[in-house]
Write a protein that holds these residues in place. Structure first.
Motif, PDB file in Angstrom:
ATOM      1  N   THR A 179      41.441  45.605  33.164  1.00 40.66           N
ATOM      2  CA  THR A 179      40.692  45.326  34.400  1.00 40.66           C
ATOM      3  C   THR A 179      39.246  45.072  33.993  1.00 40.66           C
ATOM      4  OG1 THR A 179      40.216  47.660  34.781  1.00 40.66           O
ATOM      5  CG2 THR A 179      42.164  46.755  35.886  1.00 40.66           C
ATOM      6  N   ASP A 212      34.940  43.778  34.783  1.00 41.99           N
ATOM      7  CA  ASP A 212      33.736  43.960  35.597  1.00 41.99           C
ATOM      8  C   ASP A 212      33.670  45.376  36.174  1.00 41.99           C
ATOM      9  OD1 ASP A 212      33.195  41.203  35.141  1.00 41.99           O
ATOM     10  OD2 ASP A 212      34.641  40.704  36.702  1.00 41.99           O
ATOM     11  N   LEU A 222      35.857  47.308  37.197  1.00 41.02           N
ATOM     12  CA  LEU A 222      36.831  47.645  38.239  1.00 41.02           C
ATOM     13  C   LEU A 222      37.821  48.649  37.641  1.00 41.02           C
ATOM     14  CD1 LEU A 222      37.135  46.313  41.025  1.00 41.02           C
ATOM     15  CD2 LEU A 222      38.886  44.847  40.035  1.00 41.02           C
ATOM     16  N   ALA A 258      40.403  39.339  37.875  1.00 39.94           N
ATOM     17  CA  ALA A 258      39.952  40.736  37.967  1.00 39.94           C
ATOM     18  C   ALA A 258      40.727  41.638  37.014  1.00 39.94           C
ATOM     19  CB  ALA A 258      40.103  41.239  39.408  1.00 39.94           C
TER      20      ALA A 258
END
Ligand code: PMP
Ligand code: GLN
Length: 379
Positions: A202, A204, A206, A310
């Motif tokens: 995952t 960024d 997240l 993502a």
């Protein structure tokens, strides 16, 4: 022979990889790394074979490996689990998912699946005699339409299958998603089959949210993981399923007669590697985020639209400004004519949804990604 499964053909991954090989195309279709797994892991496998770990392991997996996996769950997810009764090592998440469905779904039971859905789910549900109830993820955001989910739930609903990070879209479930899932699963007494094979990928910052972290889901879920993704060894075909003792017991009844065990030296090698490098999986997100960024940045001047993935190692590219052809036509045409292979996502729906996306795997060497992006920029 009169086919028992007339609706089932050869998977899109097999077909696109074969076409890529035939055409000498850069293969960004089937999801697998084109670089090697850590040397220490490969050495651990060689050692395991030479040291004689070559006979059947216990049916539920080598105790040394299950101990390490329990430590991993504690370390990365803050989840406690009993390796003896709650972890089953399986020959790939595909087998684990199949066994959890076979163990739970009876004739006529409904199983909710979100489209685009990974290709092994529907056949497994149908082989179990169940009925797949398919609900499309929201167009473009690929978020779960929980209102649509709630509207289809009824007393025949037995299981819901979720997949986060999501193949092929790269979408990741949020905290709100997990709470809604928990509420609905409790209200309708659903089992949950949670495909978490891309748990460590995952981006960024997240977080990955596992069903194992939510008390209401923990007791009713089968959570599936794969060493193929985490250690870049898709060909080793080994993974594990975590579920409460009563669910694990049912899963094992099926697993012991589908495969019986997973490959012993692979289990020993992963156990040894994790004992030495418990933090290794946490490094993956940074490694793959750099590759995602390299691929997306290289496509910045192209005619594709994109939203950076993502999660997973897949990037969707929206070609609606380039062509009105179907994704299946374009995937084939661009493999043959341009030499870049991808996966059309419409095959993961019951009928083509009229979207214009192709899926590209960025688990590749930087030079391969740059070369592919250069070709794609020319379209
Ligand atoms: N689920 C998803 C979403 C996948 O992408 C894969 C990858 N092949 C699997 C399950 C199966 O994993 P395995 O190779 O361990 O069977
Ligand atoms: N999971 C891989 C992908 O999505 C393919 C695995 C397979 O070929 N069955 O590309």
């Amino acid at each position: 022979m009169d086919s028992k499964l007339p609706g089932i053909g050869t998977t899109i991954f097999t077909r696109m990889s074969a076409l890529a090989a035939e055409c000498g195309a850069i293969n960004l279709s089937q999801g697998y790394p084109d670089f090697e797994a850590p040397e220490e892991l490969r050495e651990a496998l060689a050692r395991a074979v030479m040291d004689g770990h070559n006979q059947y392991a216990p049916m539920s997996g080598l105790p040394a490996l299950r101990e390490q996996l329990a430590l991993q769950l504690q370390l990365h997810r803050g989840v406690a689990c009993d390796p003896e009764t709650e972890i089953t090592v399986v020959p790939g998440a595909t087998e684990g998912i199949f066994c959890s469905i076979m163990a739970s779904v009876r004739a006529g039971d409904e199983v909710l699946v979100m489209d685009p859905s990974y290709d092994s789910y529907i056949p497994a549900i149908e082989m179990a005699g169940g009925k797949a109830v398919r609900i499309a993820l929201r167009a473009h955001s690929f978020a779960v339409d929980w209102d649509a989910v709630a509207a289809t739930l009824n007393p025949r609903s037995r299981m819901i299958i979720i997949n986060s990070p999501h193949n092929p879209t790269g979408a990741v479930l949020s905290e709100d998603d997990m709470h809604t899932l928990e509420r609905l699963a409790i209200e309708y007494d659903l089992l949950v089959c949670s495909d978490e094979v891309y748990e460590h990928l995952t981006y960024d910052d997240l977080p990955h949210r596992s069903v194992l972290q939510y008390p209401g889901l923990r007791e009713r879920s089968f959570a599936h993981f794969s060493f193929g993704k985490t250690f870049s060894v898709t060909g080793w075909k080994t993974g594990y399923c975590v579920a409460a003792p009563a669910l694990s017991a049912e899963l094992r009844k099926v697993h012991q007669f589908v495969a019986f065990v997973a490959v012993t030296p692979v289990q020993q090698a992963v156990a040894d590697f994790l004992a030495d490098y418990p933090e290794y999986p946490a490094r993956l997100a940074g490694f793959y985020q750099r590759k995602r960024d390299l691929f997306c940045d290289a496509l910045a001047g192209s005619n594709f639209r994109l939203r950076p993935s993502a999660g997973t190692y897949f990037q969707l590219l929206d070609y609606s400004d380039i062509s009105t052809a179907t994704d299946q036509q374009l995937a084939e045409q661009w493999t043959r004519e341009l030499g870049v292979a991808s996966i059309p996502i419409s095959v993961f729906y019951p009928s083509p949804p009229g979207l214009h996306y192709l899926r590209f795997c960025f688990a590749k060497n930087d030079a391969t990604l740059e070369q592919a992006a250069e070709i794609l920029c020319g379209i």
